[in-house]
Design a protein around this motif. Structure first.
Motif, PDB file in Angstrom:
ATOM      1  N   ALA A  11       3.051 -11.218 -63.898  1.00 40.61           N
ATOM      2  CA  ALA A  11       3.935 -11.807 -62.900  1.00 40.61           C
ATOM      3  C   ALA A  11       4.541 -10.634 -62.147  1.00 40.61           C
ATOM      4  CB  ALA A  11       5.011 -12.650 -63.580  1.00 40.61           C
ATOM      5  N   ILE A  12       5.307 -10.939 -61.123  1.00 44.43           N
ATOM      6  CA  ILE A  12       5.894  -9.894 -60.303  1.00 44.43           C
ATOM      7  C   ILE A  12       7.329 -10.284 -59.972  1.00 44.43           C
ATOM      8  CG2 ILE A  12       5.090 -10.864 -58.100  1.00 44.43           C
ATOM      9  CD1 ILE A  12       4.368  -7.926 -57.258  1.00 44.43           C
ATOM     10  N   GLN A  13       8.165  -9.309 -59.671  1.00 51.10           N
ATOM     11  CA  GLN A  13       9.579  -9.600 -59.398  1.00 51.10           C
ATOM     12  C   GLN A  13       9.738 -10.615 -58.274  1.00 51.10           C
ATOM     13  OE1 GLN A  13       8.102  -6.730 -58.602  1.00 51.10           O
ATOM     14  NE2 GLN A  13       8.847  -5.974 -56.650  1.00 51.10           N
ATOM     15  N   LEU A  14       8.765 -10.727 -57.390  1.00 52.88           N
ATOM     16  CA  LEU A  14       8.840 -11.701 -56.303  1.00 52.88           C
ATOM     17  C   LEU A  14       8.825 -13.142 -56.821  1.00 52.88           C
ATOM     18  CD1 LEU A  14       6.344  -9.947 -53.855  1.00 52.88           C
ATOM     19  CD2 LEU A  14       8.837  -9.980 -53.694  1.00 52.88           C
ATOM     20  N   ASP A  15       8.416 -13.328 -58.080  1.00 50.50           N
ATOM     21  CA  ASP A  15       8.408 -14.663 -58.687  1.00 50.50           C
ATOM     22  C   ASP A  15       9.799 -15.110 -59.134  1.00 50.50           C
ATOM     23  OD1 ASP A  15       5.617 -14.746 -58.402  1.00 50.50           O
ATOM     24  OD2 ASP A  15       5.295 -13.887 -60.393  1.00 50.50           O
ATOM     25  N   PHE A  16      10.746 -14.186 -59.265  1.00 50.14           N
ATOM     26  CA  PHE A  16      12.063 -14.546 -59.769  1.00 50.14           C
ATOM     27  C   PHE A  16      12.784 -15.525 -58.846  1.00 50.14           C
ATOM     28  CE2 PHE A  16      12.322 -10.245 -62.116  1.00 50.14           C
ATOM     29  CZ  PHE A  16      11.643 -10.769 -63.190  1.00 50.14           C
ATOM     30  N   LEU A  17      12.740 -15.290 -57.540  1.00 53.09           N
ATOM     31  CA  LEU A  17      13.466 -16.160 -56.616  1.00 53.09           C
ATOM     32  C   LEU A  17      12.921 -17.590 -56.639  1.00 53.09           C
ATOM     33  CD1 LEU A  17      15.644 -16.715 -54.538  1.00 53.09           C
ATOM     34  CD2 LEU A  17      14.111 -15.787 -52.784  1.00 53.09           C
ATOM     35  N   LEU A  21      15.156 -20.753 -58.000  1.00 53.84           N
ATOM     36  CA  LEU A  21      15.412 -21.908 -57.129  1.00 53.84           C
ATOM     37  C   LEU A  21      14.979 -23.196 -57.811  1.00 53.84           C
ATOM     38  CD1 LEU A  21      14.279 -20.474 -53.675  1.00 53.84           C
ATOM     39  CD2 LEU A  21      16.615 -21.039 -54.360  1.00 53.84           C
ATOM     40  N   ALA A  22      13.777 -23.185 -58.398  1.00 51.82           N
ATOM     41  CA  ALA A  22      13.271 -24.385 -59.074  1.00 51.82           C
ATOM     42  C   ALA A  22      14.158 -24.748 -60.267  1.00 51.82           C
ATOM     43  CB  ALA A  22      11.832 -24.170 -59.519  1.00 51.82           C
ATOM     44  N   ALA A  23      14.601 -23.746 -61.018  1.00 51.23           N
ATOM     45  CA  ALA A  23      15.470 -24.003 -62.176  1.00 51.23           C
ATOM     46  C   ALA A  23      16.794 -24.617 -61.731  1.00 51.23           C
ATOM     47  CB  ALA A  23      15.709 -22.712 -62.954  1.00 51.23           C
ATOM     48  N   ALA A  24      17.251 -24.262 -60.536  1.00 54.37           N
ATOM     49  CA  ALA A  24      18.506 -24.798 -60.005  1.00 54.37           C
ATOM     50  C   ALA A  24      18.297 -26.120 -59.277  1.00 54.37           C
ATOM     51  CB  ALA A  24      19.140 -23.776 -59.061  1.00 54.37           C
ATOM     52  N   GLY A  25      17.052 -26.580 -59.196  1.00 56.41           N
ATOM     53  CA  GLY A  25      16.774 -27.848 -58.526  1.00 56.41           C
ATOM     54  C   GLY A  25      16.693 -27.737 -57.013  1.00 56.41           C
ATOM     55  N   VAL A  26      16.503 -26.524 -56.507  1.00 52.33           N
ATOM     56  CA  VAL A  26      16.405 -26.309 -55.064  1.00 52.33           C
ATOM     57  C   VAL A  26      14.934 -26.226 -54.684  1.00 52.33           C
ATOM     58  CG1 VAL A  26      16.951 -24.736 -53.162  1.00 52.33           C
ATOM     59  CG2 VAL A  26      18.595 -25.078 -55.026  1.00 52.33           C
ATOM     60  N   ASN A  38       6.795 -20.140 -58.400  1.00 55.89           N
ATOM     61  CA  ASN A  38       7.647 -20.713 -59.427  1.00 55.89           C
ATOM     62  C   ASN A  38       6.915 -20.598 -60.768  1.00 55.89           C
ATOM     63  OD1 ASN A  38       9.110 -22.351 -61.150  1.00 55.89           O
ATOM     64  ND2 ASN A  38       8.654 -24.247 -60.064  1.00 55.89           N
ATOM     65  N   LEU A  39       7.477 -19.862 -61.696  1.00 56.57           N
ATOM     66  CA  LEU A  39       6.845 -19.651 -63.000  1.00 56.57           C
ATOM     67  C   LEU A  39       7.131 -20.767 -64.004  1.00 56.57           C
ATOM     68  CD1 LEU A  39       7.510 -15.830 -63.508  1.00 56.57           C
ATOM     69  CD2 LEU A  39       5.391 -16.926 -62.763  1.00 56.57           C
TER      70      LEU A  39
END
Length: 188
Positions: A11-17, A21-26, A38-39
């Motif tokens: 994975a890459i740091q670009l996957d964090f955002l 967002l998905a974890a926050a429901g955005v 989205n991981l």
């Protein structure tokens, strides 16, 4: 996710955002042009597959492509001399090839002995790089050579000048991003 979960696929740091967002429901909007993925589906279900077959990146003085355990990378030529202060923009090193499964520290350059893998990754890199916006290199000097490009983004009406209203609009936008609790103040 269970505590202590370890995720091994690349994975890459670009996957964090996108993941946050998905974890926050955005829901990530396509016009945001996020480079990562989205991981969460991969973390929740290991049989989902892998998020990236190939990873690419470029940063000041460094370029890289990674496919599985193989990584082809260039560095600032000054890195070999111990100068990592980036006081100038020297030409990059020749591409170096590493097998990360046996050489995580990237000490054994296999570019000359693994020519098929080298050519495969170099071809992938060249194809990807041709799709990227080409920007002039950033020179780290006593003057700020990036100022014109940064200022041009503030010039909303593209008249070659930054008005007070354009500057204030940018300040308000930045303030809103930093004021996470929306109380009209920035808590230090």
């Amino acid at each position: 996710l269970p505590a202590g979960t370890v995720y091994d696929p690349q994975a890459i740091q670009l996957d964090f955002l996108p993941t946050a967002l998905a974890a926050a429901g955005v829901e990530a909007k396509t016009e945001w042009n996020l480079d990562g993925v989205n991981l969460l589906p991969y973390l929740k279900n290991p049989t989902f597959g892998i998020p990236h077959d190939v990873l690419y990146w470029r940063s000041i003085g460094q370029t890289a492509v990674r496919k599985g355990d193989w990584k082809l990378v260039t560095y600032m030529s000054k890195i070999d001399e111990g100068d990592v202060h980036r006081s100038e923009t020297p030409p990059p090193t020749a591409p170096r090839l590493y097998n990360l499964s046996t050489d995580i520290g990237e000490t054994n350059d296999l570019a000359n002995s693994e020519t098929d893998k080298y050519n495969e990754l170099k071809s992938l890199w060249d194809e990807w790089y041709a799709t990227m916006e080409q920007t002039p290199p950033v020179r780290h000097t006593t003057t700020n050579n990036r100022a014109p490009s940064i200022l041009s983004r503030l010039d909303a009406d593209k008249d070659g000048k930054i008005s007070k209203d354009e500057a204030i609009a940018q300040i308000k936008e930045n303030f809103a991003l930093i004021d996470s609790n929306r109380d009209g103040e920035i808590d230090l």
